[in-house]
Write an enzyme that holds these catalytic residues in place. Structure first.
Site, PDB file in Angstrom:
ATOM      1  N   ASP A  25      62.702  46.505  53.142  1.00 35.34           N
ATOM      2  CA  ASP A  25      62.795  47.356  51.962  1.00 35.34           C
ATOM      3  C   ASP A  25      61.484  47.303  51.184  1.00 35.34           C
ATOM      4  O   ASP A  25      60.735  46.315  51.246  1.00 35.34           O
ATOM      5  CB  ASP A  25      63.930  46.876  51.048  1.00 35.34           C
ATOM      6  CG  ASP A  25      65.300  47.050  51.679  1.00 35.34           C
ATOM      7  OD1 ASP A  25      65.426  47.845  52.636  1.00 35.34           O
ATOM      8  OD2 ASP A  25      66.242  46.376  51.222  1.00 35.34           O
ATOM      9  N   ARG A  26      61.214  48.352  50.429  1.00 30.40           N
ATOM     10  CA  ARG A  26      59.960  48.428  49.669  1.00 30.40           C
ATOM     11  C   ARG A  26      59.746  47.190  48.791  1.00 30.40           C
ATOM     12  O   ARG A  26      58.652  46.638  48.715  1.00 30.40           O
ATOM     13  CB  ARG A  26      59.949  49.686  48.801  1.00 30.40           C
ATOM     14  CG  ARG A  26      58.700  49.804  47.927  1.00 30.40           C
ATOM     15  CD  ARG A  26      58.802  51.013  47.007  1.00 30.40           C
ATOM     16  NE  ARG A  26      58.655  52.252  47.748  1.00 30.40           N
ATOM     17  CZ  ARG A  26      57.478  52.809  48.037  1.00 30.40           C
ATOM     18  NH1 ARG A  26      56.359  52.218  47.662  1.00 30.40           N
ATOM     19  NH2 ARG A  26      57.420  53.943  48.689  1.00 30.40           N
TER      20      ARG A  26
END
Length: 245
Positions: free
Chosen positions: A95-96
Site C-alpha cells: 500500500d502507498r
C-alpha cells in the site's frame, strides 16, 4: 477572515500549479502543523502556512540479473517504483502508506517462478506495526477476507464470500495504550494486515479507513523482511516505526 481552496493557497505559497498542489495533497504529503491536509478543495484561511513532506529516497537493498529488492518509502506508490526501474516488474505490491521491502523481477522466467512461490504460499512476509490498544499475547487470525474494488479498495471479513487469510501477531513493545507488534502473513489479501488487526480491535495507528482513532502522518506499517526462494531481504525500520511518539 479570507478563505480559499486549500490547493490554491498551497499553489500560491509554493509557486506551483494548481494541479501539482492537488496532487501533493491527494498523496498525503501536505501538513498544517502536524495535521495532514486531506481535502484539496476544502475552504481554509488564506493565512494558513502549509508544509510539504516529500518521501524519502528509494533505497536499493539488493539486485542481480533476476531480482531487485528495494526499501520502499511511505507515500510512494508501488507502481511508481516499477515505472522508475527499466525492465523490472512488480512481484507483489505494498500500500502507498506502507514502507519496507518491495520486490521486482527482471526476466520472464524468474518472474513466473517467483509468482508461483507467492501463489503457493512459500514466501515469508514479516511486518512491524504500531497499533491502537494493548496487545499482551500472540494472536492468530484466520478470518476470510472479501475485497470490494469499486473505487478505493476496501476489505471486509466475510465468511461467505471471503478468501482464506492467515495472520500471526506477536507483541514486541507497549507504550501507554499503543503496542508495537510483529506480524507474519502466509496469504496476501488486499489490506489483510489492516483489516485483520482492526477486526481484532487493534487497528494500525493512522489507519482511519479501518477505524484507527489515532492520528499519524501515515499508517504505521512496515514490511521488515521477506524470504523467497534462496533470497532474504531486510529493510531497516524508519524512525516512525522504530520509536512511536
Amino acid at each position: 477572515m479570507a478563505t480559499d481552496k486549500a490547493y490554491k493557497i498551497l499553489a500560491q505559497q509554493q509557486g506551483i500549479s494548481n494541479n501539482k498542489a492537488k496532487e501533493l495533497i491527494d498523496r498525503g504529503l501536505v501538513f498544517v502543523d502536524d495535521r495532514k491536509v486531506k481535502i484539496a478543495r476544502a475552504e481554509i484561511s488564506t493565512e494558513t502556512k502549509f508544509r510539504i513532506e516529500y518521501p524519502e529516497d528509494i533505497e536499493i537493498l539488493y539486485e542481480d540479473e533476476d531480482i531487485i529488492a528495494v526499501n520502499k518509502p511511505a507515500q510512494v506508490d508501488s507502481y511508481e517504483i516499477q515505472d522508475a526501474i527499466a525492465g523490472a516488474e512488480l512481484l507483489h505490491r505494498l500500500d502507498r502508506d506502507t514502507s519496507g521491502v518491495l520486490l521486482l523481477g527482471r526476466n520472464e522466467a524468474f518472474i513466473k517462478r517467483a509468482i508461483g512461490e507467492f501463489k503457493n504460499r512459500r514466501v515469508e512476509k514479516h511486518y512491524v506495526a504500531w497499533v491502537d490498544g494493548v496487545v499482551y499475547e500472540k494472536m492468530e487470525i484466520d478470518e476470510p477476507i472479501f475485497t470490494i474494488k469499486k473505487g478505493k479498495a476496501f476489505s471486509v471479513i466475510d465468511p461467505v464470500r471471503g478468501k482464506k487469510a492467515h495472520t500471526v501477531v506477536t507483541p514486541e513493545e507497549i507504550q501507554g495504550k499503543k503496542s508495537k507488534v510483529h506480524i507474519e502473513i502466509s496469504t496476501g489479501r488486499t489490506h489483510q494486515i489492516r483489516v485483520h488487526l482492526a477486526h481484532a480491535g487493534h487497528p494500525v495507528i493512522g489507519d482511519e479507513q479501518y477505524g484507527s482513532q489515532t492520528q499519524a502522518k501515515r499508517i504505521l506499517l512496515h514490511s521488515a523482511k521477506m524470504k523467497i526462494l534462496d533470497y532474504e531481504f531486510n529493510a531497516k525500520e524508519p524512525k516512525d516505526i522504530a520509536r512511536y511518539k
